[in-house]
Design a protein around this motif. Sequence first.
Motif, PDB file in Angstrom:
ATOM      1  N   TRP A   1     -58.492  20.478 -32.987  1.00 37.79           N
ATOM      2  CA  TRP A   1     -57.674  20.634 -34.187  1.00 37.79           C
ATOM      3  C   TRP A   1     -56.298  21.274 -33.849  1.00 37.79           C
ATOM      4  CZ3 TRP A   1     -58.448  17.779 -38.006  1.00 37.79           C
ATOM      5  CH2 TRP A   1     -59.712  17.366 -38.332  1.00 37.79           C
ATOM      6  N   MET A   2     -56.272  22.100 -32.895  1.00 34.14           N
ATOM      7  CA  MET A   2     -54.982  22.671 -32.472  1.00 34.14           C
ATOM      8  C   MET A   2     -54.093  21.564 -31.899  1.00 34.14           C
ATOM      9  SD  MET A   2     -56.007  26.375 -30.865  1.00 34.14           S
ATOM     10  CE  MET A   2     -54.463  26.750 -30.195  1.00 34.14           C
ATOM     11  N   LEU A   3     -54.728  20.653 -31.131  1.00 35.71           N
ATOM     12  CA  LEU A   3     -53.981  19.548 -30.553  1.00 35.71           C
ATOM     13  C   LEU A   3     -53.489  18.615 -31.654  1.00 35.71           C
ATOM     14  CD1 LEU A   3     -53.052  18.158 -27.944  1.00 35.71           C
ATOM     15  CD2 LEU A   3     -55.204  16.908 -27.984  1.00 35.71           C
ATOM     16  N   VAL A   4     -54.287  18.333 -32.650  1.00 31.99           N
ATOM     17  CA  VAL A   4     -53.896  17.469 -33.768  1.00 31.99           C
ATOM     18  C   VAL A   4     -52.740  18.100 -34.533  1.00 31.99           C
ATOM     19  CG1 VAL A   4     -54.705  16.498 -35.985  1.00 31.99           C
ATOM     20  CG2 VAL A   4     -56.142  16.393 -33.970  1.00 31.99           C
ATOM     21  N   VAL A   5     -52.838  19.366 -34.845  1.00 26.28           N
ATOM     22  CA  VAL A   5     -51.781  20.064 -35.583  1.00 26.28           C
ATOM     23  C   VAL A   5     -50.505  20.090 -34.747  1.00 26.28           C
ATOM     24  CG1 VAL A   5     -51.094  22.314 -36.521  1.00 26.28           C
ATOM     25  CG2 VAL A   5     -53.381  21.433 -36.950  1.00 26.28           C
ATOM     26  N   PHE A   6     -50.668  20.331 -33.463  1.00 29.38           N
ATOM     27  CA  PHE A   6     -49.492  20.351 -32.578  1.00 29.38           C
ATOM     28  C   PHE A   6     -48.820  18.998 -32.561  1.00 29.38           C
ATOM     29  CE2 PHE A   6     -47.635  19.652 -28.378  1.00 29.38           C
ATOM     30  CZ  PHE A   6     -46.663  20.646 -28.384  1.00 29.38           C
ATOM     31  N   LEU A   7     -49.597  17.909 -32.457  1.00 24.49           N
ATOM     32  CA  LEU A   7     -49.015  16.574 -32.418  1.00 24.49           C
ATOM     33  C   LEU A   7     -48.351  16.221 -33.754  1.00 24.49           C
ATOM     34  CD1 LEU A   7     -51.705  14.616 -30.367  1.00 24.49           C
ATOM     35  CD2 LEU A   7     -49.436  15.355 -29.642  1.00 24.49           C
ATOM     36  N   ILE A   8     -48.935  16.635 -34.860  1.00 28.72           N
ATOM     37  CA  ILE A   8     -48.325  16.371 -36.175  1.00 28.72           C
ATOM     38  C   ILE A   8     -47.014  17.144 -36.292  1.00 28.72           C
ATOM     39  CG2 ILE A   8     -48.602  16.736 -38.662  1.00 28.72           C
ATOM     40  CD1 ILE A   8     -51.590  16.213 -38.263  1.00 28.72           C
ATOM     41  N   LEU A   9     -47.045  18.393 -35.930  1.00 31.64           N
ATOM     42  CA  LEU A   9     -45.811  19.206 -35.972  1.00 31.64           C
ATOM     43  C   LEU A   9     -44.761  18.646 -35.009  1.00 31.64           C
ATOM     44  CD1 LEU A   9     -47.025  22.912 -36.221  1.00 31.64           C
ATOM     45  CD2 LEU A   9     -45.648  21.663 -37.858  1.00 31.64           C
ATOM     46  N   PHE A  10     -45.232  18.229 -33.829  1.00 27.96           N
ATOM     47  CA  PHE A  10     -44.305  17.670 -32.858  1.00 27.96           C
ATOM     48  C   PHE A  10     -43.706  16.373 -33.403  1.00 27.96           C
ATOM     49  CE2 PHE A  10     -43.243  15.162 -29.093  1.00 27.96           C
ATOM     50  CZ  PHE A  10     -42.381  16.039 -28.463  1.00 27.96           C
TER      51      PHE A  10
ATOM     52  N   LYS B   1     -39.080  13.654 -35.487  1.00 31.63           N
ATOM     53  CA  LYS B   1     -38.471  12.703 -36.413  1.00 31.63           C
ATOM     54  C   LYS B   1     -37.351  13.349 -37.226  1.00 31.63           C
ATOM     55  CE  LYS B   1     -39.375   9.292 -39.790  1.00 31.63           C
ATOM     56  NZ  LYS B   1     -39.721   7.971 -39.687  1.00 31.63           N
ATOM     57  N   TYR B   2     -37.520  14.568 -37.676  1.00 31.95           N
ATOM     58  CA  TYR B   2     -36.541  15.157 -38.598  1.00 31.95           C
ATOM     59  C   TYR B   2     -35.707  16.294 -37.981  1.00 31.95           C
ATOM     60  CZ  TYR B   2     -39.199  12.564 -42.031  1.00 31.95           C
ATOM     61  OH  TYR B   2     -39.812  11.576 -42.716  1.00 31.95           O
ATOM     62  N   ALA B   3     -36.252  17.179 -37.255  1.00 30.73           N
ATOM     63  CA  ALA B   3     -35.553  18.384 -36.799  1.00 30.73           C
ATOM     64  C   ALA B   3     -34.715  18.117 -35.547  1.00 30.73           C
ATOM     65  CB  ALA B   3     -36.540  19.496 -36.532  1.00 30.73           C
ATOM     66  N   TRP B   4     -35.328  17.453 -34.564  1.00 32.60           N
ATOM     67  CA  TRP B   4     -34.587  17.278 -33.314  1.00 32.60           C
ATOM     68  C   TRP B   4     -33.307  16.460 -33.497  1.00 32.60           C
ATOM     69  CZ3 TRP B   4     -35.249  20.588 -29.760  1.00 32.60           C
ATOM     70  CH2 TRP B   4     -36.481  21.155 -29.515  1.00 32.60           C
ATOM     71  N   PRO B   5     -33.282  15.378 -34.252  1.00 38.60           N
ATOM     72  CA  PRO B   5     -32.002  14.660 -34.417  1.00 38.60           C
ATOM     73  C   PRO B   5     -30.939  15.534 -35.075  1.00 38.60           C
ATOM     74  CG  PRO B   5     -33.816  13.250 -35.141  1.00 38.60           C
ATOM     75  CD  PRO B   5     -34.383  14.609 -34.844  1.00 38.60           C
ATOM     76  N   ALA B   6     -31.302  16.351 -36.038  1.00 42.96           N
ATOM     77  CA  ALA B   6     -30.340  17.242 -36.691  1.00 42.96           C
ATOM     78  C   ALA B   6     -29.831  18.286 -35.690  1.00 42.96           C
ATOM     79  CB  ALA B   6     -30.979  17.914 -37.893  1.00 42.96           C
TER      80      ALA B   6
END
Length: 165
Positions: free
Chosen positions: A13-22, A27-32
Motif C-alpha cells: 500500500w505504501m508503494l501504491v500510494v507512492f506511485l499515485i502521488l508520483f 502530471k501536474y506539479a513537475w511541469p509547473a
Amino acid sequence: MSLFTPELGLVFWMLVVFLILFGILAKYAWPAIVRMLDERADFIDKGVVYAQEAKKDREKAQMDAKALLAEAHEQQLDVLQQTERLKREMIAEARKAAENEAKQVREAANLSIEQAKREAELQLRKQVASLSLQVAEKVMRKDLATDKNQMELIGKLLNELENKE
C-alpha cells in the motif's frame, strides 16, 4: 524487531500510494515547477543580457563624454586663441591710432612753431626797422619826415642785409 521490518501489505500500500502521488506530481506539479524554473532561467538570462547592454551603453556614454570633453577642450583652446588674436589686433590698432594721433599732434606743433617763427620774424623785422631808423636818424642827423622815405630806406637796408646773408 518487528518495528523495523514492515509487513508485505504495508509495503504494497505504501508503494501504491507512492506511485499515485508520483503520477499526480509528475502530471501536474513537475511541469509547473519546470516551467517556473525555465521562466526564472529566462529572466536571469534576460537580466544578464540587459546588464551587458547596460555595460555597453555605459562604456559608450563614457566614450561620448570623453569625446565631448575633448571637443569642449578644443573649442576652449580655439576661443582662447581667438581672444589672444583679437587682443593683439586691438593693441596693434590702438598703437596705430596713437601713432597717427602723435603724428597729427607733431604736424600741428610744427605748423604752430612755423607760424610763431614767421610772427617772430615779422616782429624782429619791425624792431630792426625801428632800430635802423633810429640809428639812421642819428647817423644822418636828419629827420626822415615822411613815412615814404622811411619805408624806402628800410626796404633798401633789409634787401642789402638779405643779399649779404
